[in-house]
Design a protein around this motif. Sequence first.
Motif, PDB file in Angstrom:
ATOM      1  N   ILE A 334       0.839  -1.144   0.086  1.00  0.00           N
ATOM      2  CA  ILE A 334       0.110  -0.171  -0.007  1.00  0.00           C
ATOM      3  C   ILE A 334       0.957   1.320  -0.038  1.00  0.00           C
ATOM      4  O   ILE A 334       0.539   2.465  -0.359  1.00  0.00           O
ATOM      5  N   MET A 335       2.059   1.051   0.748  1.00  0.00           N
ATOM      6  CA  MET A 335       2.961   2.298   0.576  1.00  0.00           C
ATOM      7  C   MET A 335       3.253   2.873  -0.942  1.00  0.00           C
ATOM      8  O   MET A 335       3.893   3.803  -1.217  1.00  0.00           O
ATOM      9  N   LYS A 336       3.260   1.923  -1.925  1.00  0.00           N
ATOM     10  CA  LYS A 336       3.793   1.891  -3.247  1.00  0.00           C
ATOM     11  C   LYS A 336       2.451   2.974  -3.807  1.00  0.00           C
ATOM     12  O   LYS A 336       2.452   3.533  -4.847  1.00  0.00           O
ATOM     13  N   MET A 337       1.266   2.807  -3.129  1.00  0.00           N
ATOM     14  CA  MET A 337       0.238   3.618  -3.956  1.00  0.00           C
ATOM     15  C   MET A 337       0.189   5.133  -3.774  1.00  0.00           C
ATOM     16  O   MET A 337       0.826   5.641  -2.824  1.00  0.00           O
ATOM     17  N   ALA A 373      -8.479   3.850  -2.426  1.00  0.00           N
ATOM     18  CA  ALA A 373      -8.750   3.378  -0.873  1.00  0.00           C
ATOM     19  C   ALA A 373      -9.273   1.895  -0.985  1.00  0.00           C
ATOM     20  O   ALA A 373      -9.019   0.972   0.049  1.00  0.00           O
ATOM     21  N   GLU A 374      -9.768   1.409  -2.129  1.00  0.00           N
ATOM     22  CA  GLU A 374     -10.645   0.208  -2.175  1.00  0.00           C
ATOM     23  C   GLU A 374      -9.095  -0.809  -2.414  1.00  0.00           C
ATOM     24  O   GLU A 374      -9.275  -1.767  -1.974  1.00  0.00           O
ATOM     25  N   LYS A 375      -8.171  -0.429  -3.274  1.00  0.00           N
ATOM     26  CA  LYS A 375      -7.026  -1.078  -3.228  1.00  0.00           C
ATOM     27  C   LYS A 375      -6.266  -1.531  -2.001  1.00  0.00           C
ATOM     28  O   LYS A 375      -5.961  -2.566  -1.533  1.00  0.00           O
ATOM     29  N   VAL A 376      -6.189  -0.336  -1.165  1.00  0.00           N
ATOM     30  CA  VAL A 376      -5.756  -0.381   0.103  1.00  0.00           C
ATOM     31  C   VAL A 376      -6.378  -1.278   1.130  1.00  0.00           C
ATOM     32  O   VAL A 376      -5.907  -2.243   1.506  1.00  0.00           O
ATOM     33  N   LYS A 377      -7.706  -1.329   0.858  1.00  0.00           N
ATOM     34  CA  LYS A 377      -8.746  -2.180   1.936  1.00  0.00           C
ATOM     35  C   LYS A 377      -8.425  -3.475   1.439  1.00  0.00           C
ATOM     36  O   LYS A 377      -8.533  -4.554   2.286  1.00  0.00           O
ATOM     37  N   ASN A 378      -8.199  -3.740   0.259  1.00  0.00           N
ATOM     38  CA  ASN A 378      -8.325  -5.367  -0.231  1.00  0.00           C
ATOM     39  C   ASN A 378      -6.778  -5.776  -0.215  1.00  0.00           C
ATOM     40  O   ASN A 378      -6.534  -7.040  -0.559  1.00  0.00           O
ATOM     41  N   SER A 379      -5.860  -4.921   0.147  1.00  0.00           N
ATOM     42  CA  SER A 379      -4.288  -5.346   0.329  1.00  0.00           C
ATOM     43  C   SER A 379      -3.785  -5.580   1.652  1.00  0.00           C
ATOM     44  O   SER A 379      -3.557  -6.864   1.900  1.00  0.00           O
ATOM     45  N   ILE A 380      -4.044  -4.683   2.511  1.00  0.00           N
ATOM     46  CA  ILE A 380      -3.289  -4.776   3.865  1.00  0.00           C
ATOM     47  C   ILE A 380      -4.216  -5.478   4.821  1.00  0.00           C
ATOM     48  O   ILE A 380      -5.432  -5.676   4.722  1.00  0.00           O
ATOM     49  N   LYS A 381      -3.564  -6.313   5.618  1.00  0.00           N
ATOM     50  CA  LYS A 381      -4.244  -7.285   6.588  1.00  0.00           C
ATOM     51  C   LYS A 381      -3.534  -7.251   7.928  1.00  0.00           C
ATOM     52  O   LYS A 381      -2.210  -7.299   7.909  1.00  0.00           O
ATOM     53  N   VAL A 382      -4.305  -6.969   9.100  1.00  0.00           N
ATOM     54  CA  VAL A 382      -3.532  -6.804  10.241  1.00  0.00           C
ATOM     55  C   VAL A 382      -3.615  -8.098  10.830  1.00  0.00           C
ATOM     56  O   VAL A 382      -4.806  -8.647  11.325  1.00  0.00           O
TER      57      VAL A 382
END
Lengths: 387, 387
Positions: A334-337, A373-382
């Motif tokens: 996500i930091m690439k986005m 934002a949708e790409k972020v939501k679909n990428s990062i997992k805690v």
Amino acid sequence: MVNYFSSDFKLAILGGGQLGKMVLYETRKYDIQTLVLDPSAEAPCKISCNYFEQGDLMDYETVLNFGRKADVVTFEIEGVNVDALKQLESEGIKTYPSATTLEKIQNKATQKKFYREKNIPTAQFEVFDSIKELKGAIEDRKISIPFVWKSATGGYDGKGVSVIKKQEDLEVLSEGECIAENLIPFKNELAVIVARNPSGEMKTYPVVEMEFHPTANQVEYVICPARIDKKVAEKARKTAEKVSEAFQHVGLLAVEMFQTEDDEILINEVAPRPHNSGHYSIEASYTNQFEQHIRAILNLPLGNTDSKVGGIMVNLVGAEGHEGNVVYKNIEEIMKMDGVTPHIYGKKITRPFRKMGHVTIANKDLAEARKIAEKVKNSIKVISDNK
Amino acid sequence: MVNYFSSDFKLAILGGGQLGKMVLYETRKYDIQTLVLDPSAEAPCKISCNYFEQGDLMDYETVLNFGRKADVVTFEIEGVNVDALKQLESEGIKTYPSATTLEKIQNKATQKKFYREKNIPTAQFEVFDSIKELKGAIEDRKISIPFVWKSATGGYDGKGVSVIKKQEDLEVLSEGECIAENLIPFKNELAVIVARNPSGEMKTYPVVEMEFHPTANQVEYVICPARIDKKVAEKARKTAEKVSEAFQHVGLLAVEMFQTEDDEILINEVAPRPHNSGHYSIEASYTNQFEQHIRAILNLPLGNTDSKVGGIMVNLVGAEGHEGNVVYKNIEEIMKMDGVTPHIYGKKITRPFRKMGHVTIANKDLAEARKIAEKVKNSIKVISDNK
């Protein structure tokens, strides 16, 4: 005039969670001395304050003695001992927001009655002392299912709120004072943050919109500005101002509201502090909400609340099935986005749905921000490191 | 892949001044553990790091033992022991920027020779081992007055640089290795910050312009973007990239340069760290320089260097005739102005010309920002409380 900057002035903050942590970025920027009280030795505010004390925020003596060390007292969580705040006020130590305001807000029944008394639009409601009394009112047909049940005290992050759709739903409710509120069909859930200082200067942030997941009843994105009609936005800001003035509030007041099907604005509830719905402001606003809170409670001039660019906030909550040392999986992706900034609160242990951080997406084009934002939501997992 | 966020990973920062302090805002945001070494017990970085150590940055053993506590070592000031950094590198502790790059930059003669060797445009120069040798060269007519004298080492904030206009000016120069540089008539002093990570990903910030006081030889405003021709700006960015690549640099590199009368770009000098000319980025850029430095040295993806809005930075330096506990006179006046954010570094004692803070003016309209910047400059005064 008080000299706050690189001086002996001391600000006490009750609560040392992520909201306090983000307040501390601003006290560091202004070089204002701070003291923080929190029950956890691992609190996110443990460092960056000048003095950290571990203690119970609901304990009268603890809060009183802690507050006496400071010139001004504020809080980042509503669950603090109000009597201690009142005592501090009587001793000439300023507490902002005030103890009486906090007291009204802490109890949702009192809060709702306050709106009724001040002619502030809110959903129709009835107050009950117990679940038994609530059930009696249903039997007597004074209220009817469906409705929204809210516990008067102790609700947080969706706890203490339930939509009652059938008789059996009543059986799992926790005991105690509660309200039954009309179920309002609404188009949008909106929020406005109002800043007000002791001199009465007041500024509102633009209206933000909570976008919900299409099926799960969970906020996915906080979007600034809200994608709504300008007249409705203007009405929402005016209504929020009215609430802040009614409380004679000092500090930030986050006002959550519903936009009904016929474009009425109804107040849902308020939070007398920096708020999740204002996190976007760190990247997107001229003055972020945390700096604004400091400006407001210290009676400094309020900053510009306009946005530089569009902002969308995504909460980072612990994934289901994960408990243990936290790992932010795919954070580098996500930091690439474009225009993406992660905020990590500093909690070592993740648990399902625990708020662990948030991500802001800033972009001149709000529609583009929404796609990212949708790409972020679909990428990062805690997740936890033991899986 | 290394896990930096809320993990056991430790970043050591040599130097605990205002640059380090602003780096710490970002390590807190990412919840990265930090250690800071600084000679002063009152350093601005004293809080907000996880571990603070008071010690001499030029002492081999101190730096070595401090660095061994960390996984990656960086610095916020050039005056650190390079041999200790080399030893740390040999022990497998990453130091970014690298010891060899720092060594080249620490000595201005070495730095200038490096540009010559790499075909990077810079003002013509000669190196001398002593003032005596310099005087001999003048007598022998190998160089002629006027010229710019620069001490090879120890220069900082305008110290160690002097324009030699007449023979007598030579008498006040400090002894030691030095360079004599052609006096370049220039239109503008510009700067470009380049970020580069170990993978070789590289991004440049927009060109900024240093606007000087019309009579006093002092930078008054750093303006982003520079009000220059697009082609010149493009050339400046390309030249800055060439410098970063020549050094195979990792981290931020602030490249200061001259725009000559005939629109040539000549490198003046570089700083291998966050830089005064990039402070505007906290408010104006999608990714501020401090976050970018962290991203670069940890080999994380670099963030967007574009600006959201125009940004102007005004340094807050101690007023002449004032020494003692600092007071920021009229700070409340400037906080009323649109898009104005003060940054107070946290130094308790002001002295004439000491860098005590800075103010950023953010505005969509750069000309408007420039007007506000002038009002800021004419309002705030950094004085002491004993006057």
